[in-house]
Design a protein around this motif. Sequence first.
Motif, PDB file in Angstrom:
ATOM      1  N   GLY A 451       0.798  -1.223   0.000  1.00  0.00           N
ATOM      2  CA  GLY A 451       0.000   0.000   0.000  1.00  0.00           C
ATOM      3  C   GLY A 451       0.822   1.259   0.000  1.00  0.00           C
ATOM      4  N   LEU A 452       1.965   1.251   0.681  1.00  0.00           N
ATOM      5  CA  LEU A 452       2.790   2.447   0.760  1.00  0.00           C
ATOM      6  C   LEU A 452       3.354   2.831  -0.604  1.00  0.00           C
ATOM      7  CD1 LEU A 452       3.584   4.412   2.971  1.00  0.00           C
ATOM      8  CD2 LEU A 452       5.697   3.118   3.300  1.00  0.00           C
ATOM      9  N   ASP A 453       3.873   1.848  -1.340  1.00  0.00           N
ATOM     10  CA  ASP A 453       4.386   2.129  -2.684  1.00  0.00           C
ATOM     11  C   ASP A 453       3.282   2.691  -3.576  1.00  0.00           C
ATOM     12  OD1 ASP A 453       6.878   1.280  -1.977  1.00  0.00           O
ATOM     13  OD2 ASP A 453       6.756  -0.658  -2.993  1.00  0.00           O
ATOM     14  N   PHE A 454       2.095   2.127  -3.453  1.00  0.00           N
ATOM     15  CA  PHE A 454       0.966   2.597  -4.254  1.00  0.00           C
ATOM     16  C   PHE A 454       0.628   4.050  -3.934  1.00  0.00           C
ATOM     17  CE2 PHE A 454      -3.748   3.138  -3.928  1.00  0.00           C
ATOM     18  CZ  PHE A 454      -3.978   3.414  -5.271  1.00  0.00           C
ATOM     19  N   LEU A 455       0.455   4.370  -2.654  1.00  0.00           N
ATOM     20  CA  LEU A 455       0.064   5.721  -2.264  1.00  0.00           C
ATOM     21  C   LEU A 455       1.126   6.763  -2.614  1.00  0.00           C
ATOM     22  CD1 LEU A 455      -1.577   4.996   1.201  1.00  0.00           C
ATOM     23  CD2 LEU A 455      -2.751   5.589  -0.916  1.00  0.00           C
ATOM     24  N   GLN A 456       2.395   6.360  -2.574  1.00  0.00           N
ATOM     25  CA  GLN A 456       3.487   7.296  -2.866  1.00  0.00           C
ATOM     26  C   GLN A 456       3.765   7.434  -4.352  1.00  0.00           C
ATOM     27  OE1 GLN A 456       6.733   5.824  -0.490  1.00  0.00           O
ATOM     28  NE2 GLN A 456       6.005   6.830   1.389  1.00  0.00           N
ATOM     29  N   VAL A 480      -7.247  -1.651   4.595  1.00  0.00           N
ATOM     30  CA  VAL A 480      -8.241  -0.710   5.118  1.00  0.00           C
ATOM     31  C   VAL A 480      -7.610   0.667   5.343  1.00  0.00           C
ATOM     32  CG1 VAL A 480      -9.789  -0.210   7.032  1.00  0.00           C
ATOM     33  CG2 VAL A 480      -9.646  -2.526   6.143  1.00  0.00           C
ATOM     34  N   GLU A 481      -6.360   0.702   5.799  1.00  0.00           N
ATOM     35  CA  GLU A 481      -5.666   1.980   5.960  1.00  0.00           C
ATOM     36  C   GLU A 481      -5.457   2.659   4.607  1.00  0.00           C
ATOM     37  OE1 GLU A 481      -2.580   1.850   9.506  1.00  0.00           O
ATOM     38  OE2 GLU A 481      -2.441   0.009   8.310  1.00  0.00           O
ATOM     39  N   VAL A 482      -5.116   1.871   3.602  1.00  0.00           N
ATOM     40  CA  VAL A 482      -4.956   2.427   2.251  1.00  0.00           C
ATOM     41  C   VAL A 482      -6.282   2.982   1.760  1.00  0.00           C
ATOM     42  CG1 VAL A 482      -4.362   1.903  -0.147  1.00  0.00           C
ATOM     43  CG2 VAL A 482      -3.046   0.864   1.708  1.00  0.00           C
ATOM     44  N   LEU A 483      -7.360   2.223   1.969  1.00  0.00           N
ATOM     45  CA  LEU A 483      -8.696   2.667   1.569  1.00  0.00           C
ATOM     46  C   LEU A 483      -9.058   3.980   2.250  1.00  0.00           C
ATOM     47  CD1 LEU A 483     -11.531   2.256   0.331  1.00  0.00           C
ATOM     48  CD2 LEU A 483     -12.079   0.843   2.324  1.00  0.00           C
ATOM     49  N   GLU A 484      -8.765   4.082   3.536  1.00  0.00           N
ATOM     50  CA  GLU A 484      -9.082   5.298   4.277  1.00  0.00           C
ATOM     51  C   GLU A 484      -8.363   6.504   3.688  1.00  0.00           C
ATOM     52  OE1 GLU A 484      -9.145   6.862   8.934  1.00  0.00           O
ATOM     53  OE2 GLU A 484      -8.239   4.939   8.407  1.00  0.00           O
ATOM     54  N   ARG A 485      -7.112   6.342   3.318  1.00  0.00           N
ATOM     55  CA  ARG A 485      -6.352   7.452   2.730  1.00  0.00           C
ATOM     56  C   ARG A 485      -6.877   7.819   1.340  1.00  0.00           C
ATOM     57  NH1 ARG A 485       0.034   6.798   4.421  1.00  0.00           N
ATOM     58  NH2 ARG A 485      -0.311   6.077   6.571  1.00  0.00           N
TER      59      ARG A 485
END
Length: 543
Positions: A451-456, A480-485
């Motif tokens: 998720g971190l690589d995706f969001l960044q 779920v954390e990725v979804l929230e962001r």
Amino acid sequence: MTTQKYKDMVEQRTKMTLQEWTEQSEVKEKDIYRFLHNLKGTAGTVGLPDVEQFAEDTLPYFMESSLKSWSVEEWGDYLYPLIPLFNVHSLAASSSVKALDKKGPAETLTQNDILLIDDDVELVAYLKESLERQNYYVSIALSAERGLKIFYETKPDLILLDILLPDKSGIEVLNQIIGKAKKERIPIIIISGEYSKATQMQAYSLGVMDFLPKPVDIDLFLVLIKNRFQLKREWQESIIVDDLTGAFNRKHFNQVMKQLIGDFKRTNRVFSLALIDLDYFKNVNDTYGHLIGDEVLQGFSELVKNSIRLEDTFCRYGGEEFAVFLPHTDAESAMLVIQRIQERFAATDFFAKNEIFHVTISSGISEVTDAENIADKLIEEADQALYASKHAGRNQTTLYSDHLSTTKKHSVLNVIVVDDDTLIRRIVTSQFAIWEPENIAEVKVSSYANGLDFLQSDWYAVDEKYIILLDGVMPDLDGVEVLERIRKTYPEVNILVIMLTGRNNQADIVHALQMGADDYVVKPVHMPELLSRIERLAHRFLF
């Protein structure tokens, strides 16, 4: 790549992981948990049911949140029995990854959409799975607010509603939607543990079709649903007028098209077809509410009916899209009629929230010819002309011409897979690489290992649409954390999120749906079903 090759890759990766762990003094319990979690989903997906079952049975012995470390002797007792299972050949086993026709999924869901509004997660998951085995498509809302949003945006074919909801009662929801549901002929069935005589009488008096007490007898329930859809089809077959707008409906559209083409073949009398779409209509609903949106649709319909001849036919083609048949009229003459409607509607005042606002239309016109007197071709030409009007800035009318056919409607769908399982990412992306869904010009597929690589990453573009397949359990940053962001940072209108979840992760399902996930799919992933689901979701917000 064949299914057998995927099976071999799972076996090689499993053996390699266990070999690496034997060379370590200790292995963290959370790593064992993630290994089994990923193995369960992957093995089921590629057709290794014995391995999948082993992983599912062993998973409860380990916890993702545990700080404990396991020695080889300790974890070996649990995991070494896994190795022989790769050599077991079960005649009953069949691959979940099926060959796909390039034109789309091998299996498709029917057009029966069910909206299930209930916060009983275990029941919701069970009913969803049971209904989708019968080829219904189920949207889930765990609150009244979410249910109302889905109802107004998607217009389901049937609603299942609980009385007790976390934010407001089902009776309040009924009061809000029953008028529109009746006009659209959407059956509502109450399923509730609160089934006093007074509650049932109130629900029936408001207009619900059925009231089912909990617990639900699933066999009777599925027969009832089938019965209600049969009844709904009979209603639709007997009705040719759209209740909300007073325009003719899609059924009558098809009848008129058939009659006019038949007349053209006999007499060579031309006719024109105009497709009309209200510009940015979703913004009207979002800004002023769906009741005002209905008033806009009704106002537009009244204007059109007062602007066309008796021999012309005005139909609601779908949602905020309409059609006008103009018999004995060539395209140039039809354009004058539609432009006059366009100018009058743009000048119409609508009132809401103590302000005046205006709505415009875009339209496309095609004319029947000797060469192209086929219904589908005529509709396609009008649709291409309509798209040209939208692409040129909206609030205008375009006549179809041959040069438009060389410019394919460029609807782009971005599919993003975020999953820490390398093999799952490879399987899913390879299937999407050969997928050609109807009416979508281009599918762009990308994937991320966490998720971190995706969001960044620089993944988002303002004018494009996205469907994100998001694994619920990932290292560092879970799904779920990725979804929230995602929901906090980007406009929901451009992004649909499907959570990939383990069968027993009910808490994850609840949290994901509450955070704004549009759907969830239980691992192991069945690719034809997943593609059908994504195609349906894509058309819901692309068109």
